[in-house]
Write an enzyme that holds these catalytic residues in place. Structure first.
Site, PDB file in Angstrom:
ATOM      1  N   HIS A   1       1.201  -4.068   2.088  1.00 47.03           N
ATOM      2  CA  HIS A   1       2.324  -3.431   2.792  1.00 47.03           C
ATOM      3  C   HIS A   1       3.531  -3.260   1.870  1.00 47.03           C
ATOM      4  CE1 HIS A   1       4.898  -2.250   6.100  1.00 47.03           C
ATOM      5  NE2 HIS A   1       3.929  -2.454   6.982  1.00 47.03           N
TER       6      HIS A   1
ATOM      7  N   HIS B   1      -0.225  -6.337  12.776  1.00 50.33           N
ATOM      8  CA  HIS B   1      -0.358  -6.951  11.452  1.00 50.33           C
ATOM      9  C   HIS B   1      -0.791  -8.417  11.474  1.00 50.33           C
ATOM     10  CE1 HIS B   1       0.930  -3.312   9.708  1.00 50.33           C
ATOM     11  NE2 HIS B   1       2.239  -3.509   9.671  1.00 50.33           N
TER      12      HIS B   1
ATOM     13  N   GLU C   1       0.078   2.695   3.347  1.00 48.53           N
ATOM     14  CA  GLU C   1      -0.846   1.590   3.590  1.00 48.53           C
ATOM     15  C   GLU C   1      -2.263   2.141   3.801  1.00 48.53           C
ATOM     16  OE1 GLU C   1       1.013  -0.604   6.978  1.00 48.53           O
ATOM     17  OE2 GLU C   1       2.597   0.846   6.511  1.00 48.53           O
TER      18      GLU C   1
END
Length: 405
Positions: free
Chosen positions: A231, A159, A363
């Site tokens: 997210h 991420h 996601e």
């Protein structure tokens, strides 16, 4: 990288169009006053759509942050902070018309700064990037040059790294005529190890059809991987249930990317049919979650349909509240995560304790580790190209016990 775009555009309100410029010079005093009244009325109508903003708290570096509230004609409300371009709250009605917050988050910035949150690292509601999901061993190569990233998920990069897009303050621009909020972040060359200066804009629009539309754009001056996603964790029971295991999920995906023990894809795209991974027909999250290796779902599904076209990716139905959420995207994949690593150490909005499986994430994305997987769709953005992607979360209700279709 293949460009991705959504052809539908919201119409802009034109305030002055009702006043013909050619007639102004011959207007009588009365006509002029009527025109001024009309303009004032239109201006007041625009003011009624004004996007609310309020202080949200200071970062540890002393930066001020702001919370913005979008509200549509149905009373649905979405709150977004410029810290991490994060959705903090989504209020939407259940089958009885009662409003409830269906996402996990906090009422102030302090929650996103707490030691418990930073240790757990759930990325509630944030935009993650430059690269959402995992990159194996924190390395990739472009044009023969190897780049090294932070290893912040075991031996892998996750991420965007130590301080990804979720932990910076974005520049916010309210767009009241569209009931939208545009956020911009310029990531300098070399940030978190990524090459190139990347300029990213994310626009959240709340429509009167109870849709949260997220439009992403990015440009770069050097070739770089880009994989942006939101997210958010959802619990459509809005705090009225201890977990999300009764939510019924349908995914428009016949295959998923098989992963190794560290959740890095092996390269195999495996059929879901006849396995616990099959959500081509409706199944409750908790129905087979204990049969999934690793303690629950945390897998990328390969969406049916052409990359670049807006297509339905998922439907989720919560039987008690009657709430339904549909997900549409131009992306080729969607990560279904059943909140396996929530551990009860975080208390969020409404005093809810976020224990294991309390919320789930969907996601929309490119596949994990794509920079190192030659057979996956490319995530490399070149100079002169524009990264474009759209995802829509649409909310409605169903007043029966029928499973989501």
């Amino acid at each position: 990288m293949k460009k991705r775009n959504l052809s539908k555009k919201l119409l802009l309100l034109t305030l002055a169009g009702s006043i013909g410029a050619s007639g102004l010079s011959s207007c009588s005093s009365q006509e002029t006053n009527e025109a001024e009244t009309e303009t004032t009325t239109a201006s007041n109508e625009q003011d009624s759509m004004e996007i609310k903003s309020e202080p949200f708290g200071k970062t540890k570096e002393g930066e001020e942050t702001t919370l913005y509230t979008l509200t549509n004609e149905n009373g649905m409300q979405v709150q977004i902070t410029d810290y991490g371009a994060t959705i903090t709250s989504v209020l939407t009605p259940d089958k009885d018309g009662k409003m409830g917050n269906v996402v996990l988050g906090f009422d102030s910035l302090a929650g996103y700064m707490s030691p418990e949150y930073l240790k757990s690292g759930p990325y509630f509601g944030a935009i993650v990037g430059r690269y959402g999901n995992r990159i194996a061993k924190g390395k990739f190569t472009i044009d023969g040059q190897e780049y090294t990233l932070a290893k912040n998920n075991g031996e892998n990069h996750l991420h965007g790294g130590i301080k990804g897009f979720d932990k910076v303050v974005w520049e916010a621009e309210p767009l009241p005529e569209q009931n939208a909020l545009k956020l911009t972040y310029v990531s300098p060359d070399g940030e978190e190890g990524y090459p190139g200066k990347l300029t990213t804009t994310v626009t959240y629009t709340l429509t009167d059809d109870n849709e949260i539309k997220i439009d992403y754009e990015a440009t770069t001056d050097k070739a770089t991987p880009v994989n942006l996603t939101n997210h958010s964790y959802f619990n459509l029971a809005a705090g009225q249930a201890g977990d999300a295991l009764d939510h019924v999920v349908t995914l428009n995906a016949d295959k998923y990317t098989v992963v190794d023990e560290s959740l890095i894809p092996t390269g195999e795209l495996r059929d879901v049919k006849g396995t616990v991974m099959d959500f081509t027909s409706p199944h409750a999250i908790g129905e087979r979650v204990n049969e999934v290796e690793g303690g629950g779902y945390d897998h990328n599904y390969v969406l049916n349909g052409e990359d670049g076209n807006l297509k339905k990716a998922a439907t989720v139905y919560e039987p008690t509240s009657g709430r339904v959420m549909e997900v549409f995207t131009t992306e080729p994949g969607i990560q279904f995560y059943s909140g396996n690593f929530l551990d009860g150490t975080i208390t969020g909005s409404g005093g809810n304790t976020y224990k294991k499986h309390y919320g789930f994430a969907l996601e929309t994305q490119h596949f994990p580790d794509s920079p190192n997987q030659k057979d996956f769709p490319s995530t490399i953005l070149e100079p002169g190209e524009t990264y474009e992607s759209t995802t829509v979360y649409k909310f409605s209700v169903r007043d029966d016990a029928q499973a989501a279709q």
